[in-house]
Write a protein that holds these residues in place. Structure first.
Motif, PDB file in Angstrom:
ATOM      1  N   ALA A   1       4.019  -1.157   2.624  1.00 59.06           N
ATOM      2  CA  ALA A   1       4.610  -2.339   1.978  1.00 59.06           C
ATOM      3  C   ALA A   1       4.210  -2.204   0.487  1.00 59.06           C
ATOM      4  CB  ALA A   1       3.988  -3.709   2.348  1.00 59.06           C
ATOM      5  N   LEU A   2       3.174  -1.492   0.176  1.00 54.86           N
ATOM      6  CA  LEU A   2       3.181  -1.302  -1.315  1.00 54.86           C
ATOM      7  C   LEU A   2       3.672  -0.165  -1.829  1.00 54.86           C
ATOM      8  CD1 LEU A   2       1.166  -1.914  -3.838  1.00 54.86           C
ATOM      9  CD2 LEU A   2      -0.629  -0.490  -3.024  1.00 54.86           C
ATOM     10  N   GLN A   3       4.053   0.826  -1.051  1.00 55.21           N
ATOM     11  CA  GLN A   3       4.973   2.043  -1.434  1.00 55.21           C
ATOM     12  C   GLN A   3       6.359   1.430  -1.825  1.00 55.21           C
ATOM     13  OE1 GLN A   3       4.393   5.074   1.742  1.00 55.21           O
ATOM     14  NE2 GLN A   3       2.751   6.073   0.514  1.00 55.21           N
ATOM     15  N   GLN A   4       6.799   0.741  -0.942  1.00 57.58           N
ATOM     16  CA  GLN A   4       8.195   0.082  -0.940  1.00 57.58           C
ATOM     17  C   GLN A   4       8.228  -0.494  -2.073  1.00 57.58           C
ATOM     18  OE1 GLN A   4       9.515  -1.632   2.627  1.00 57.58           O
ATOM     19  NE2 GLN A   4       9.113   0.171   3.893  1.00 57.58           N
ATOM     20  N   ALA A   5       7.077  -1.731  -2.434  1.00 61.01           N
ATOM     21  CA  ALA A   5       7.136  -2.418  -3.714  1.00 61.01           C
ATOM     22  C   ALA A   5       7.066  -1.631  -4.892  1.00 61.01           C
ATOM     23  CB  ALA A   5       5.899  -3.264  -3.809  1.00 61.01           C
ATOM     24  N   HIS A   6       6.330  -0.614  -5.062  1.00 57.58           N
ATOM     25  CA  HIS A   6       6.203   0.192  -6.118  1.00 57.58           C
ATOM     26  C   HIS A   6       7.759   1.059  -6.346  1.00 57.58           C
ATOM     27  CE1 HIS A   6       1.663   0.731  -6.407  1.00 57.58           C
ATOM     28  NE2 HIS A   6       1.893  -0.464  -6.826  1.00 57.58           N
ATOM     29  N   ALA A   7       8.470   1.276  -5.181  1.00 56.83           N
ATOM     30  CA  ALA A   7       9.559   1.806  -5.433  1.00 56.83           C
ATOM     31  C   ALA A   7      10.703   1.057  -6.105  1.00 56.83           C
ATOM     32  CB  ALA A   7      10.121   2.483  -4.077  1.00 56.83           C
ATOM     33  N   HIS A   8      10.601  -0.318  -5.761  1.00 56.20           N
ATOM     34  CA  HIS A   8      11.293  -1.425  -6.340  1.00 56.20           C
ATOM     35  C   HIS A   8      10.779  -1.895  -7.686  1.00 56.20           C
ATOM     36  CE1 HIS A   8      12.429  -1.473  -2.139  1.00 56.20           C
ATOM     37  NE2 HIS A   8      13.796  -1.604  -2.666  1.00 56.20           N
ATOM     38  N   GLY A   9       9.968  -1.319  -8.211  1.00 56.60           N
ATOM     39  CA  GLY A   9       9.361  -1.936  -9.443  1.00 56.60           C
ATOM     40  C   GLY A   9       8.284  -2.891  -9.227  1.00 56.60           C
ATOM     41  N   GLU A  10       7.765  -3.263  -8.293  1.00 57.62           N
ATOM     42  CA  GLU A  10       7.225  -4.630  -8.082  1.00 57.62           C
ATOM     43  C   GLU A  10       5.758  -4.133  -7.817  1.00 57.62           C
ATOM     44  OE1 GLU A  10      10.509  -7.332  -5.884  1.00 57.62           O
ATOM     45  OE2 GLU A  10       9.553  -5.821  -4.649  1.00 57.62           O
ATOM     46  N   ALA A  11       4.836  -5.214  -7.681  1.00 55.16           N
ATOM     47  CA  ALA A  11       3.475  -5.153  -7.241  1.00 55.16           C
ATOM     48  C   ALA A  11       2.738  -4.220  -8.396  1.00 55.16           C
ATOM     49  CB  ALA A  11       3.235  -4.852  -5.960  1.00 55.16           C
ATOM     50  N   ALA A  12       3.071  -4.151  -9.587  1.00 60.33           N
ATOM     51  CA  ALA A  12       2.621  -3.291 -10.599  1.00 60.33           C
ATOM     52  C   ALA A  12       1.063  -3.564 -10.865  1.00 60.33           C
ATOM     53  CB  ALA A  12       3.214  -3.337 -11.687  1.00 60.33           C
ATOM     54  N   GLY A  13       0.686  -4.774 -10.394  1.00 59.19           N
ATOM     55  CA  GLY A  13      -0.938  -4.992 -10.413  1.00 59.19           C
ATOM     56  C   GLY A  13      -1.815  -4.382  -9.256  1.00 59.19           C
ATOM     57  N   LEU A  14      -1.125  -3.849  -8.376  1.00 60.81           N
ATOM     58  CA  LEU A  14      -1.915  -3.201  -7.177  1.00 60.81           C
ATOM     59  C   LEU A  14      -1.724  -1.764  -7.248  1.00 60.81           C
ATOM     60  CD1 LEU A  14      -0.755  -5.433  -4.358  1.00 60.81           C
ATOM     61  CD2 LEU A  14      -2.804  -5.937  -5.709  1.00 60.81           C
ATOM     62  N   ALA A  15      -2.661  -1.045  -6.851  1.00 63.27           N
ATOM     63  CA  ALA A  15      -2.870   0.430  -6.955  1.00 63.27           C
ATOM     64  C   ALA A  15      -2.778   1.035  -5.752  1.00 63.27           C
ATOM     65  CB  ALA A  15      -3.912   0.920  -7.904  1.00 63.27           C
ATOM     66  N   ARG A  16      -3.796   1.085  -4.777  1.00 63.62           N
ATOM     67  CA  ARG A  16      -3.827   1.863  -3.708  1.00 63.62           C
ATOM     68  C   ARG A  16      -4.423   1.036  -2.661  1.00 63.62           C
ATOM     69  NH1 ARG A  16      -6.519   7.493  -4.013  1.00 63.62           N
ATOM     70  NH2 ARG A  16      -5.279   7.701  -2.122  1.00 63.62           N
ATOM     71  N   VAL A  17      -4.085   1.383  -1.375  1.00 64.54           N
ATOM     72  CA  VAL A  17      -4.707   0.854  -0.092  1.00 64.54           C
ATOM     73  C   VAL A  17      -5.577   1.858   0.445  1.00 64.54           C
ATOM     74  CG1 VAL A  17      -4.126  -0.292   2.313  1.00 64.54           C
ATOM     75  CG2 VAL A  17      -2.601  -0.308   0.270  1.00 64.54           C
ATOM     76  N   PHE A  18      -6.715   1.135   0.960  1.00 63.40           N
ATOM     77  CA  PHE A  18      -7.913   2.105   1.458  1.00 63.40           C
ATOM     78  C   PHE A  18      -8.335   1.576   2.799  1.00 63.40           C
ATOM     79  CE2 PHE A  18      -8.461   3.190  -3.022  1.00 63.40           C
ATOM     80  CZ  PHE A  18      -8.885   4.860  -2.866  1.00 63.40           C
ATOM     81  N   HIS A  19      -8.912   2.134   3.897  1.00 64.74           N
ATOM     82  CA  HIS A  19      -9.555   1.981   5.069  1.00 64.74           C
ATOM     83  C   HIS A  19     -10.743   2.072   4.886  1.00 64.74           C
ATOM     84  CE1 HIS A  19     -11.156   2.705   8.874  1.00 64.74           C
ATOM     85  NE2 HIS A  19     -10.326   1.726   9.283  1.00 64.74           N
ATOM     86  N   GLU A  20     -12.030   1.213   4.685  1.00 66.98           N
ATOM     87  CA  GLU A  20     -13.435   1.320   4.985  1.00 66.98           C
ATOM     88  C   GLU A  20     -13.998   2.046   3.431  1.00 66.98           C
ATOM     89  OE1 GLU A  20     -15.368   2.547   8.331  1.00 66.98           O
ATOM     90  OE2 GLU A  20     -14.553   0.775   9.414  1.00 66.98           O
ATOM     91  N   MET A  21     -13.334   1.649   2.408  1.00 69.50           N
ATOM     92  CA  MET A  21     -13.656   2.001   1.215  1.00 69.50           C
ATOM     93  C   MET A  21     -14.796   1.021   0.684  1.00 69.50           C
ATOM     94  SD  MET A  21     -13.793   4.186  -1.303  1.00 69.50           S
ATOM     95  CE  MET A  21     -12.402   5.179  -1.234  1.00 69.50           C
ATOM     96  N   GLY A  22     -16.219   1.704   0.296  1.00 64.55           N
ATOM     97  CA  GLY A  22     -16.910   0.946  -0.369  1.00 64.55           C
ATOM     98  C   GLY A  22     -16.831   0.626  -1.816  1.00 64.55           C
TER      99      GLY A  22
END
Length: 191
Positions: free
Chosen positions: A54-75
């Protein structure tokens, strides 16, 4: 007579030996959690995969600029005495990074295990929000519902509902369909 808790600094916490399970530091208190089970990991990975797409698709459409990356179990080092490791997280754009990610994720997602207490979940949710998280999602696999907390309010998505967030346009996570996939997969581990 109550037990006396030894409080740790973050420097002491990061020197602890590796062990099975997950350790977090909550206001100086060491919280040790047992290893998560298979279904817990399946749910967390499914959420990670869906959010990453979803984040990759949003970025491809120029959306969700306030979000950077998705992580699994990142501290995340929230404060000098708080280290939390959500099951899944989405970092804000410009997340401060030193040796660790500093500050809260934009979205913290916790898959609630049977061993979690309501008090512990509430404390972690408060910490995320106090330290700048925009949303905290708590998935309850037993009841197949999700609570979404934002500063000042909470909403619940029932088992037959669709999880959306204004932070990530285009995300429409069907709990019924996606959790059914996890249940089907968990009974067939080789699938």
């Amino acid at each position: 007579m109550g037990t006396v808790k030894t409080l740790l600094t973050f420097e002491e916490f990061e020197q602890l030996p590796d062990q099975p399970g997950k350790c977090e530091l909550v206001r100086g208190e060491l919280i040790e959690l047992p290893p998560a089970d298979y279904e817990h990991h399946l749910i967390a990975h499914l959420i990670y995969d869906l959010l990453k797409d979803a984040l990759q698709q949003a970025h491809a459409h120029g959306e969700a600029a306030g979000l950077a990356r998705v992580f699994h179990e990142m501290g995340y080092l929230l404060t000098a005495e708080c280290w939390l490791q959500p099951d899944v997280s989405v970092t804000p754009a410009g997340q401060r990074i030193e040796k660790y990610l500093i500050g809260a994720p934009a979205i913290a997602i916790e898959v609630i295990s049977p061993g979690n207490t309501a008090k512990r979940v509430a404390k972690k949710t408060e910490l995320y929000l106090e330290c700048g998280a925009l949303e905290v999602w708590c998935f309850f696999p037993k009841t197949k519902r999700v609570t979404i907390r934002v500063p000042g309010s909470v909403r619940e998505v029932a088992a037959d509902g669709i999880l959306t967030t204004p932070l990530l346009p285009g995300l429409a996570l069907s709990l019924q369909r996606n959790l059914r996939r996890v249940i089907a997969t968990s009974s067939h581990p080789t699938a």
